[in-house]
Design an enzyme around this catalytic site. Structure first.
Site, mmCIF file in Angstrom:
data_model
loop_
_atom_site.group_PDB
_atom_site.id
_atom_site.type_symbol
_atom_site.label_atom_id
_atom_site.label_comp_id
_atom_site.label_asym_id
_atom_site.label_seq_id
_atom_site.Cartn_x
_atom_site.Cartn_y
_atom_site.Cartn_z
ATOM 1 N N ILE A 16 0.820 -1.218 0.000
ATOM 2 C CA ILE A 16 0.000 0.000 0.000
ATOM 3 C C ILE A 16 0.855 1.269 0.000
ATOM 4 C CG2 ILE A 16 -2.004 -1.081 1.071
ATOM 5 C CD1 ILE A 16 -1.159 0.115 3.747
ATOM 6 N N GLY A 17 2.168 1.137 0.127
ATOM 7 C CA GLY A 17 2.993 2.329 0.140
ATOM 8 C C GLY A 17 4.458 2.028 -0.087
ATOM 9 N N GLY A 20 6.598 6.441 1.633
ATOM 10 C CA GLY A 20 5.594 7.428 1.997
ATOM 11 C C GLY A 20 4.695 7.881 0.871
ATOM 12 N N SER A 69 -1.607 10.655 16.497
ATOM 13 C CA SER A 69 -0.187 10.944 16.659
ATOM 14 C C SER A 69 0.179 10.706 18.114
ATOM 15 C CB SER A 69 0.111 12.396 16.273
ATOM 16 O OG SER A 69 1.460 12.704 16.545
ATOM 17 N N GLU A 232 -8.319 -27.335 -17.441
ATOM 18 C CA GLU A 232 -8.551 -28.763 -17.216
ATOM 19 C C GLU A 232 -10.025 -29.096 -17.335
ATOM 20 O OE1 GLU A 232 -7.248 -32.222 -14.054
ATOM 21 O OE2 GLU A 232 -8.396 -30.502 -13.314
ATOM 22 N N TRP A 254 -0.955 -33.427 -15.407
ATOM 23 C CA TRP A 254 -1.147 -34.809 -15.848
ATOM 24 C C TRP A 254 0.141 -35.455 -16.363
ATOM 25 C CZ3 TRP A 254 -5.023 -38.186 -15.280
ATOM 26 C CH2 TRP A 254 -6.246 -37.679 -14.812
ATOM 27 N N TYR A 280 -12.407 -39.631 -16.919
ATOM 28 C CA TYR A 280 -13.070 -38.324 -16.786
ATOM 29 C C TYR A 280 -13.901 -37.933 -18.004
ATOM 30 C CZ TYR A 280 -10.551 -37.733 -12.420
ATOM 31 O OH TYR A 280 -10.077 -37.900 -11.148
ATOM 32 N N CYS A 340 -10.573 -40.009 -9.403
ATOM 33 C CA CYS A 340 -10.643 -39.730 -7.967
ATOM 34 C C CYS A 340 -11.929 -38.971 -7.648
ATOM 35 C CB CYS A 340 -9.448 -38.891 -7.525
ATOM 36 S SG CYS A 340 -7.861 -39.708 -7.738
ATOM 37 N N GLN A 360 -16.392 -37.878 -4.144
ATOM 38 C CA GLN A 360 -14.989 -38.083 -4.484
ATOM 39 C C GLN A 360 -14.457 -39.247 -3.661
ATOM 40 O OE1 GLN A 360 -12.921 -34.405 -4.597
ATOM 41 N NE2 GLN A 360 -10.966 -35.288 -5.163
ATOM 42 N N ARG A 361 -14.020 -40.316 -4.328
ATOM 43 C CA ARG A 361 -13.604 -41.528 -3.613
ATOM 44 C C ARG A 361 -12.275 -41.335 -2.884
ATOM 45 N NH1 ARG A 361 -9.291 -44.075 -5.773
ATOM 46 N NH2 ARG A 361 -8.713 -43.410 -7.874
ATOM 47 N N ASP A 364 -6.675 -35.857 -2.256
ATOM 48 C CA ASP A 364 -5.452 -35.234 -1.747
ATOM 49 C C ASP A 364 -5.851 -33.813 -1.337
ATOM 50 O OD1 ASP A 364 -3.150 -33.696 -1.548
ATOM 51 O OD2 ASP A 364 -2.492 -34.051 -3.615
ATOM 52 N N ASN A 372 -10.216 -29.102 -7.091
ATOM 53 C CA ASN A 372 -11.528 -29.709 -7.326
ATOM 54 C C ASN A 372 -12.671 -28.789 -6.928
ATOM 55 O OD1 ASN A 372 -10.176 -32.835 -6.068
ATOM 56 N ND2 ASN A 372 -10.218 -32.092 -8.168
ATOM 57 N N TYR A 404 -0.822 -36.120 2.164
ATOM 58 C CA TYR A 404 0.400 -36.891 1.970
ATOM 59 C C TYR A 404 1.446 -36.500 3.012
ATOM 60 C CZ TYR A 404 -1.119 -38.989 -2.405
ATOM 61 O OH TYR A 404 -1.778 -39.740 -3.342
#
Length: 461
Positions: A16-17, A20, A69, A232, A254, A280, A340, A360-361, A364, A372, A404
């Site tokens: 943001i700056g 100054g 201040s 995808e 993939w 898919y 998946c 979803q079987r 991850d 997903n 994982y």
């Protein structure tokens, strides 16, 4: 304090700056909006912010200027008041019938956000990253806000930007996703897995995401590539199976599961490298067709589940059979990777609102689920546009829900971050009549995606 708003311009990376000043220079449109918002109200700022205002514009006219201040100061201007503490500031605010606007700096923003004293945030999102910023917006206080409005993209002096307003909503769908990963780290079962990496896992979970008003459930506690998600999904919608077409567009997720070595290990020695087999999109568009290779023409073969979903949504929206699946036991041996997600997808229409429930079987949670979630939100939005409906809710139910072992450190880092407001999705009107084969990136726009930095992790194959 519902009469307290925050006004700030933020670049990518939340700068943001710099020294100054505003790193992006003067944006007349932004200044006009700021004046229109704050005129007649009270503006609250730190001393450095006040001194950064050009002297010819100081104090801000038509507004009560309140300057914090640590050193007690006086000003001969009747519309400038100095305060030396937050207690003194809040006492002043309580004594004046004003709409208040907090305009900087970072520590004052943080105080009002974390003390939950702000109802609305008026933000100018600068579509660029500026190196060397020395002042940053405190994002931790935004986790209870959602986007309530936004402008088109504006461009001035070579800078693209957009006005966005966030309103306090006291909830975050992303928090449920983070809580799920936290729970797995605490109570997950140690389990060996196909890849040899090892996982912590629980079984049978569910997440729900609000899709109303264009809300797009992107993970904000780290960067997720929306371009990857779109490309995808469009690949699946076309029934494509040659993942080299994705790799050529920079989507390489993939590559590991369609390498020569991986395919040979699956006994798919007849498939060329890059061929994902009968998974898919092939099942969505050609369910039941015999699979050869990605180079064959399957036009008109098998059951087109996707177009049947569209037909039912238009002709029989209360049907309990608006479903599709990528899980075809008779074809699993012809898939590089058995699906998946999309093991079962069902759509539900209530009035003119469309919801999606996906099972979803295997998931991850760190890498896969983060993609997903927006993918099926995007699918729901596309179907809604094609069928004259409004997106309502995405529900994802999961079976083996795991992290994982080589993602644990990354997840712990992500869990230290608070979610940011969800972005909005805009689907072009042309999508309604476009064939699946010609949908492309330009049909979709993600508005206001703020996110914490990326966190890299290896993909197990």
């Amino acid at each position: 304090m519902s009469n307290v708003s925050l006004c700030v311009a933020v670049s990518k990376g939340f700068g943001i700056g710099r020294d100054g000043a505003l790193p992006w220079g003067h944006l007349p449109g932004d200044m006009r909006r700021f004046r229109e918002l704050t005129l007649g109200g009270g503006v609250i700022m730190g001393r450095k912010t006040y001194e950064s205002i050009p002297e010819r514009h100081r104090p801000l006219r038509g507004r009560l200027n309140v300057v914090m201040s640590k050193t007690k100061m006086k000003d001969d201007q009747s519309d400038v008041i100095y305060v030396s503490s937050f207690d003194e500031l809040h006492a002043l605010m309580a004594s004046r019938d004003k709409t208040w606007y907090v305009i900087g700096g970072a520590s004052i923003f943080a105080h009002f956000l974390l003390e939950r004293r702000v109802h609305r945030v008026h933000m100018t999102l600068i579509d660029a990253r500026y190196e060397g910023c020395d002042t940053f917006f405190p994002t931790d206080g935004l986790f209870e806000f959602g986007m309530s409005s936004h402008s088109e993209i504006l461009s001035e002096n070579g800078v693209d930007y957009r006005f966005v307003t966030y309103t306090r909503i006291y909830r975050s769908d992303e928090q449920a996703y983070l809580d799920l990963m936290r729970r797995i780290l605490l109570a997950g079962h140690d389990r060996p897995d196909r890849t040899g990496t090892g996982t912590l896992a629980v079984f049978g979970e569910q997440l729900r995401f609000d899709l109303t008003d264009g809300q797009m459930p992107m993970v904000t506690t780290r960067l997720t590539s929306f371009k990857m998600v779109i490309l995808e999904l469009l690949f699946f919608l076309r029934g494509c199976t040659d993942t080299r077409s994705l790799a050529d567009q920079g989507v390489k997720i993939w590559d590991g599961n369609t390498s020569r070595e991986f395919l040979d290990g699956r006994g798919l020695t007849d498939l060329p490298a890059g061929d994902m087999g009968a998974g898919y999109g092939f099942q969505w568009r050609h369910f039941g067709a015999a699979y050869g290779t990605c180079q064959d023409d399957y036009d008109g073969s098998g059951v087109d589940q996707l177009n049947e979903v569209v037909r039912l949504l238009k002709e029989d929206p209360t049907s309990r059979r608006i479903c599709m699946t990528a899980w075809n036991p008779a074809a699993l041996h012809r898939m590089a990777l058995p699906p998946c997600h999309s093991c079962f997808v069902q759509f539900f229409v209530s009035g003119l609102e469309l919801s999606c429930h996906m099972y979803q079987r295997s998931v991850d949670c760190f890498l896969g689920l983060a993609a997903n979630i927006p993918s099926y939100a995007l699918l729901t939005n596309i179907l809604a546009m094609k069928c004259g409906l409004r997106p309502k809710e995405l529900i994802i139910s999961t079976g083996d829900t795991h992290v994982y072992g080589n993602h644990v450190t990354q997840i712990r880092e992500q869990l230290t971050r608070l979610p940011l407001p969800s972005p909005r999705l805009r689907v072009g009107d042309a999508v309604k009549d476009k064939d699946w084969a010609v949908l492309d990136l330009s049909d979709f726009e993600l508005v206001g995606y703020m996110h914490h930095p990326a966190i890299k992790a290896p993909m197990s194959v």
